[in-house]
Design an enzyme around this catalytic site. Structure first.
Site, PDB file in Angstrom:
ATOM      1  N   LEU A 187      -4.085  72.148 -55.848  1.00 15.37           N
ATOM      2  CA  LEU A 187      -4.016  72.835 -57.070  1.00 15.37           C
ATOM      3  C   LEU A 187      -5.123  73.652 -57.340  1.00 15.37           C
ATOM      4  CD1 LEU A 187      -2.339  73.244 -59.803  1.00 15.37           C
ATOM      5  CD2 LEU A 187      -3.444  71.137 -60.536  1.00 15.37           C
ATOM      6  N   THR A 189      -3.332  62.778 -57.261  1.00 12.72           N
ATOM      7  CA  THR A 189      -3.603  62.240 -55.787  1.00 12.72           C
ATOM      8  C   THR A 189      -4.643  63.211 -55.137  1.00 12.72           C
ATOM      9  OG1 THR A 189      -1.896  63.663 -55.062  1.00 12.72           O
ATOM     10  CG2 THR A 189      -1.490  61.255 -55.612  1.00 12.72           C
ATOM     11  N   THR A 201      -5.492  64.783 -52.298  1.00 12.22           N
ATOM     12  CA  THR A 201      -5.227  66.227 -51.655  1.00 12.22           C
ATOM     13  C   THR A 201      -4.953  67.402 -52.694  1.00 12.22           C
ATOM     14  OG1 THR A 201      -5.167  65.428 -49.610  1.00 12.22           O
ATOM     15  CG2 THR A 201      -4.194  67.469 -49.668  1.00 12.22           C
ATOM     16  N   CYS A 202      -3.928  66.683 -53.193  1.00 12.18           N
ATOM     17  CA  CYS A 202      -3.516  67.599 -54.393  1.00 12.18           C
ATOM     18  C   CYS A 202      -4.597  67.978 -55.415  1.00 12.18           C
ATOM     19  CB  CYS A 202      -2.282  66.656 -55.229  1.00 12.18           C
ATOM     20  SG  CYS A 202      -1.079  66.433 -54.179  1.00 12.18           S
ATOM     21  N   SER A 203      -5.084  67.050 -55.869  1.00 16.44           N
ATOM     22  CA  SER A 203      -6.535  67.467 -56.900  1.00 16.44           C
ATOM     23  C   SER A 203      -7.564  67.965 -56.310  1.00 16.44           C
ATOM     24  CB  SER A 203      -6.841  66.072 -57.760  1.00 16.44           C
ATOM     25  OG  SER A 203      -5.487  65.603 -58.298  1.00 16.44           O
TER      26      SER A 203
END
Length: 181
Positions: A59, A51, A53-55
């Protein structure tokens, strides 16, 4: 603070060099104790692998700051998501992750037990984790960073409290475990 992490067994996939072919992995059960027992770690959780924001931020941010976290006495960094082991491993590989370890919580058992399970049906995700992070010493939470406004089907995706930069700032200001440079 000082809350003990919930006891859970995670179904993971690990590389097995005795297996030939394009998918040389086997199942391995890992427990909360295996991941968090006897050391100082950071645990962060997010709504989903791959996703935006996560990527884009979370992370890779933890990966890029891993050396600075180590200087603060952090021995491991774990990213947990309500995704299965296949998805988590592929995401880590696609992101070029070498330091952060991914933990699949495919059935959301850990996420439910820690009180961070939310519905994201508005995005077609189903049950997922609210975004949070924690500093954990020997299985006990010593610092907690939760995004504001936890609710089912939240219209936005708050990000900042659980960012690697925020946690690093906290550790630098409050850390008796810092390693001298």
């Amino acid at each position: 603070m000082g809350m003990k992490l919930p006891d859970v067994t995670f179904r993971t996939r690990v590389r097995d060099d005795s297996i030939d072919g394009p998918n040389p992995f086997t199942w391995k059960d890992m427990t909360t104790q295996d991941y968090f027992g006897g050391r100082r770690v950071i645990l962060f959780s997010l709504p989903g692998a791959f996703t935006p924001t996560c990527s884009t931020y979370q992370l890779p941010g933890f990966e890029n700051l891993a050396g600075e976290f180590a200087e603060q006495g952090v021995q491991d960094i774990y990213c947990l998501s309500v995704n299965d082991a296949f998805v988590m491993n592929k995401w880590a590989a696609d992101q070029g992750i070498k330091t952060v370890n991914v933990i699949p919580d495919g059935s959301a058992e850990f996420t439910r037990k820690i009180g961070m399970l939310v519905q994201k049906d508005n995005l077609g995700f189903g049950l997922r984790s609210w975004r949070y992070a924690a500093v954990v010493d020997d299985g006990k939470i010593v610092a907690w960073f939760e995004e504001p406004g936890i609710e089912d089907n939240c219209a936005d995706d708050p990000y900042g409290e659980s960012s690697p930069e925020n946690i690093l700032k906290h550790l630098k200001a409050n850390n008796p475990f810092a390693v001298a440079s």
